[in-house]
Design a protein around this motif. Structure first.
Motif, PDB file in Angstrom:
ATOM      1  N   GLY A   1       0.802  -1.214   0.000  1.00 61.76           N
ATOM      2  CA  GLY A   1       0.000   0.000   0.000  1.00 61.76           C
ATOM      3  C   GLY A   1       0.840   1.271   0.000  1.00 61.76           C
ATOM      4  N   ARG A   2       2.018   1.219   0.647  1.00 64.27           N
ATOM      5  CA  ARG A   2       2.898   2.381   0.688  1.00 64.27           C
ATOM      6  C   ARG A   2       3.441   2.724  -0.704  1.00 64.27           C
ATOM      7  NH1 ARG A   2       4.998   3.630   5.843  1.00 64.27           N
ATOM      8  NH2 ARG A   2       3.359   3.160   7.365  1.00 64.27           N
ATOM      9  N   ALA A   3       3.622   1.696  -1.536  1.00 62.03           N
ATOM     10  CA  ALA A   3       4.195   1.915  -2.863  1.00 62.03           C
ATOM     11  C   ALA A   3       3.137   2.159  -3.928  1.00 62.03           C
ATOM     12  CB  ALA A   3       5.047   0.706  -3.271  1.00 62.03           C
ATOM     13  N   LEU A   4       1.876   1.949  -3.593  1.00 58.95           N
ATOM     14  CA  LEU A   4       0.810   2.035  -4.586  1.00 58.95           C
ATOM     15  C   LEU A   4       0.774   3.377  -5.316  1.00 58.95           C
ATOM     16  CD1 LEU A   4      -1.313   0.178  -5.725  1.00 58.95           C
ATOM     17  CD2 LEU A   4      -2.963   1.115  -4.090  1.00 58.95           C
ATOM     18  N   PRO A   5       0.902   4.539  -4.629  1.00 54.74           N
ATOM     19  CA  PRO A   5       0.909   5.809  -5.360  1.00 54.74           C
ATOM     20  C   PRO A   5       2.017   5.881  -6.414  1.00 54.74           C
ATOM     21  CG  PRO A   5       0.613   6.198  -3.016  1.00 54.74           C
ATOM     22  CD  PRO A   5       0.970   4.750  -3.167  1.00 54.74           C
ATOM     23  N   ALA A   6       3.200   5.386  -6.077  1.00 50.91           N
ATOM     24  CA  ALA A   6       4.318   5.421  -7.025  1.00 50.91           C
ATOM     25  C   ALA A   6       4.082   4.477  -8.191  1.00 50.91           C
ATOM     26  CB  ALA A   6       5.621   5.054  -6.314  1.00 50.91           C
ATOM     27  N   LEU A   7       3.571   3.286  -7.906  1.00 47.18           N
ATOM     28  CA  LEU A   7       3.323   2.309  -8.964  1.00 47.18           C
ATOM     29  C   LEU A   7       2.275   2.818  -9.941  1.00 47.18           C
ATOM     30  CD1 LEU A   7       3.290  -0.936  -6.774  1.00 47.18           C
ATOM     31  CD2 LEU A   7       5.173  -0.040  -8.166  1.00 47.18           C
ATOM     32  N   VAL A   8       1.219   3.418  -9.401  1.00 49.32           N
ATOM     33  CA  VAL A   8       0.158   3.965 -10.258  1.00 49.32           C
ATOM     34  C   VAL A   8       0.697   5.129 -11.089  1.00 49.32           C
ATOM     35  CG1 VAL A   8      -2.049   5.188 -10.269  1.00 49.32           C
ATOM     36  CG2 VAL A   8      -1.719   3.217  -8.759  1.00 49.32           C
TER      37      VAL A   8
ATOM     38  N   ALA B   1      14.650  11.519 -22.469  1.00 48.40           N
ATOM     39  CA  ALA B   1      14.431  11.892 -21.072  1.00 48.40           C
ATOM     40  C   ALA B   1      13.203  11.237 -20.459  1.00 48.40           C
ATOM     41  CB  ALA B   1      14.296  13.413 -20.960  1.00 48.40           C
ATOM     42  N   THR B   2      12.501  10.403 -21.194  1.00 54.81           N
ATOM     43  CA  THR B   2      11.286   9.767 -20.669  1.00 54.81           C
ATOM     44  C   THR B   2      11.512   9.066 -19.326  1.00 54.81           C
ATOM     45  OG1 THR B   2      10.260   9.514 -22.845  1.00 54.81           O
ATOM     46  CG2 THR B   2       9.553   7.986 -21.127  1.00 54.81           C
ATOM     47  N   PRO B   3      12.586   8.274 -19.170  1.00 58.24           N
ATOM     48  CA  PRO B   3      12.792   7.618 -17.863  1.00 58.24           C
ATOM     49  C   PRO B   3      13.039   8.615 -16.734  1.00 58.24           C
ATOM     50  CG  PRO B   3      14.714   7.351 -19.257  1.00 58.24           C
ATOM     51  CD  PRO B   3      13.622   7.883 -20.139  1.00 58.24           C
ATOM     52  N   LEU B   4      13.593   9.781 -17.050  1.00 55.14           N
ATOM     53  CA  LEU B   4      13.806  10.798 -16.016  1.00 55.14           C
ATOM     54  C   LEU B   4      12.472  11.355 -15.536  1.00 55.14           C
ATOM     55  CD1 LEU B   4      16.828  12.789 -17.531  1.00 55.14           C
ATOM     56  CD2 LEU B   4      16.864  10.810 -15.993  1.00 55.14           C
ATOM     57  N   VAL B   5      11.558  11.581 -16.468  1.00 51.14           N
ATOM     58  CA  VAL B   5      10.233  12.090 -16.121  1.00 51.14           C
ATOM     59  C   VAL B   5       9.481  11.069 -15.272  1.00 51.14           C
ATOM     60  CG1 VAL B   5       7.999  12.844 -17.030  1.00 51.14           C
ATOM     61  CG2 VAL B   5      10.117  13.530 -18.192  1.00 51.14           C
ATOM     62  N   VAL B   6       9.491   9.814 -15.720  1.00 54.75           N
ATOM     63  CA  VAL B   6       8.761   8.757 -15.009  1.00 54.75           C
ATOM     64  C   VAL B   6       9.332   8.558 -13.610  1.00 54.75           C
ATOM     65  CG1 VAL B   6       8.200   6.293 -14.987  1.00 54.75           C
ATOM     66  CG2 VAL B   6       8.078   7.582 -17.130  1.00 54.75           C
ATOM     67  N   SER B   7      10.655   8.452 -13.510  1.00 52.48           N
ATOM     68  CA  SER B   7      11.268   8.178 -12.207  1.00 52.48           C
ATOM     69  C   SER B   7      11.092   9.350 -11.248  1.00 52.48           C
ATOM     70  CB  SER B   7      12.753   7.850 -12.378  1.00 52.48           C
ATOM     71  OG  SER B   7      13.456   8.894 -13.036  1.00 52.48           O
ATOM     72  N   ALA B   8      11.191  10.583 -11.731  1.00 52.32           N
ATOM     73  CA  ALA B   8      11.041  11.749 -10.850  1.00 52.32           C
ATOM     74  C   ALA B   8       9.637  11.816 -10.270  1.00 52.32           C
ATOM     75  CB  ALA B   8      11.360  13.033 -11.628  1.00 52.32           C
ATOM     76  N   LEU B   9       8.630  11.620 -11.113  1.00 45.15           N
ATOM     77  CA  LEU B   9       7.241  11.668 -10.629  1.00 45.15           C
ATOM     78  C   LEU B   9       6.937  10.481  -9.715  1.00 45.15           C
ATOM     79  CD1 LEU B   9       5.420  12.836 -13.889  1.00 45.15           C
ATOM     80  CD2 LEU B   9       5.972  14.194 -11.866  1.00 45.15           C
ATOM     81  N   ALA B  10       7.487   9.313 -10.044  1.00 47.02           N
ATOM     82  CA  ALA B  10       7.258   8.128  -9.216  1.00 47.02           C
ATOM     83  C   ALA B  10       7.878   8.294  -7.832  1.00 47.02           C
ATOM     84  CB  ALA B  10       7.826   6.893  -9.909  1.00 47.02           C
ATOM     85  N   LEU B  11       9.056   8.894  -7.756  1.00 47.22           N
ATOM     86  CA  LEU B  11       9.707   9.086  -6.462  1.00 47.22           C
ATOM     87  C   LEU B  11       8.952  10.098  -5.597  1.00 47.22           C
ATOM     88  CD1 LEU B  11      13.515   9.039  -7.355  1.00 47.22           C
ATOM     89  CD2 LEU B  11      12.143   7.255  -6.272  1.00 47.22           C
ATOM     90  N   LEU B  12       8.406  11.126  -6.221  1.00 49.51           N
ATOM     91  CA  LEU B  12       7.588  12.081  -5.464  1.00 49.51           C
ATOM     92  C   LEU B  12       6.356  11.379  -4.886  1.00 49.51           C
ATOM     93  CD1 LEU B  12       7.767  15.215  -7.795  1.00 49.51           C
ATOM     94  CD2 LEU B  12       8.634  15.066  -5.454  1.00 49.51           C
ATOM     95  N   ALA B  13       5.740  10.514  -5.698  1.00 51.82           N
ATOM     96  CA  ALA B  13       4.569   9.769  -5.229  1.00 51.82           C
ATOM     97  C   ALA B  13       4.954   8.772  -4.144  1.00 51.82           C
ATOM     98  CB  ALA B  13       3.905   9.047  -6.401  1.00 51.82           C
ATOM     99  N   LEU B  14       6.134   8.145  -4.286  1.00 47.76           N
ATOM    100  CA  LEU B  14       6.588   7.192  -3.277  1.00 47.76           C
ATOM    101  C   LEU B  14       6.859   7.897  -1.951  1.00 47.76           C
ATOM    102  CD1 LEU B  14       7.393   4.277  -2.637  1.00 47.76           C
ATOM    103  CD2 LEU B  14       9.724   4.835  -3.368  1.00 47.76           C
TER     104      LEU B  14
END
Length: 229
Positions: free
Chosen positions: A85-92, A130-143
């Motif tokens: 559940g803690r990782a769900l925001p990042a995964l989504v 830069a696609t992986p940079l965008v995805v990883s940055a947003l995912a880490l903020l959500a995590l």
């Protein structure tokens, strides 16, 4: 401890970026004095265009698979820890942003018609280097939100800033601005784009190592007091 969980996600994204570095090599270019050489130093829509690379199709395939595997690995790791559940925001977030990139790229979306550089930055959602940079940055903020971790949130903001600079500014220009003796116009080794990915990759891997070591150090400090008691 939260750091013992999210270090794995930092490591996974960092490793995926590091493994992709050879795909960002370009044909070398040398500026001959007096020929009027020029180079674009920044663009709100990104400077890591995959079309400039030797194998743009391979890069696209690599990131399609790597981002899927990274999300799957993070899901497995958090499920194993009993904290999915803690990782769900990042995964989504990672899934939605990746899917949006695929849809917009397939539809040949050309961005919003606006003179604002901030609005033009939305074109980074189209597939590019830069696609992986965008995805990883947003995912880490959500995590960070899911983990309720101030430390991870601070790092995610820092990483997001570095990722944005890497995505929208020429790497040799940035190094030159930092005072390093770099020729902005010449790139005989063809590493102009590679360096833009290497810096975020190194930052992620260093942060992963720090997050992994920190809990162990805390335990080693607490243990003598329990023995003495």
């Amino acid at each position: 401890m939260a750091a013992r969980r999210y270090w794995f996600v930092l490591m996974a994204y960092g490793a995926a970026l590091a493994l992709s570095l050879p795909l960002y090599l370009r044909p070398g270019e040398q500026c001959v004095p007096g020929t009027g050489c020029g180079v674009g130093i920044s663009s709100p829509v990104g400077v890591l265009g995959s079309y400039e690379l030797a194998r743009p199709g391979v890069l696209q395939l690599y990131w399609a698979v790597a981002l899927l595997l990274t999300t799957a690995a993070a899901t497995w790791w958090y499920r194993r820890a009993g904290r999915l559940g803690r990782a769900l925001p990042a995964l989504v977030t990672a899934g939605v942003v990746s899917l949006l990139t695929v849809v917009l790229t397939a539809a040949e979306w050309h961005g919003f018609r606006s003179p604002s550089a901030v609005v033009e930055t939305a074109e980074l959602l189209l597939f590019n280097g830069a696609t992986p940079l965008v995805v990883s940055a947003l995912a880490l903020l959500a995590l960070a939100a899911g983990e309720r971790s101030a430390a991870l949130a601070a790092f995610a903001v820092l990483y997001g800033g570095v990722a944005y600079v890497a995505a929208t500014y020429d790497s040799l220009y940035v190094l030159s601005g930092l005072g390093l003796p770099v020729d902005v116009f010449s790139d005989p080794a063809g590493v102009r784009q590679l360096l833009g990915i290497a810096a975020p990759a190194a930052l992620l891997l260093l942060a992963a190592g720090a997050a992994w070591l920190l809990p162990g150090r805390q335990r080693s400090i607490e243990r003598p007091s329990s023995i003495t008691a």
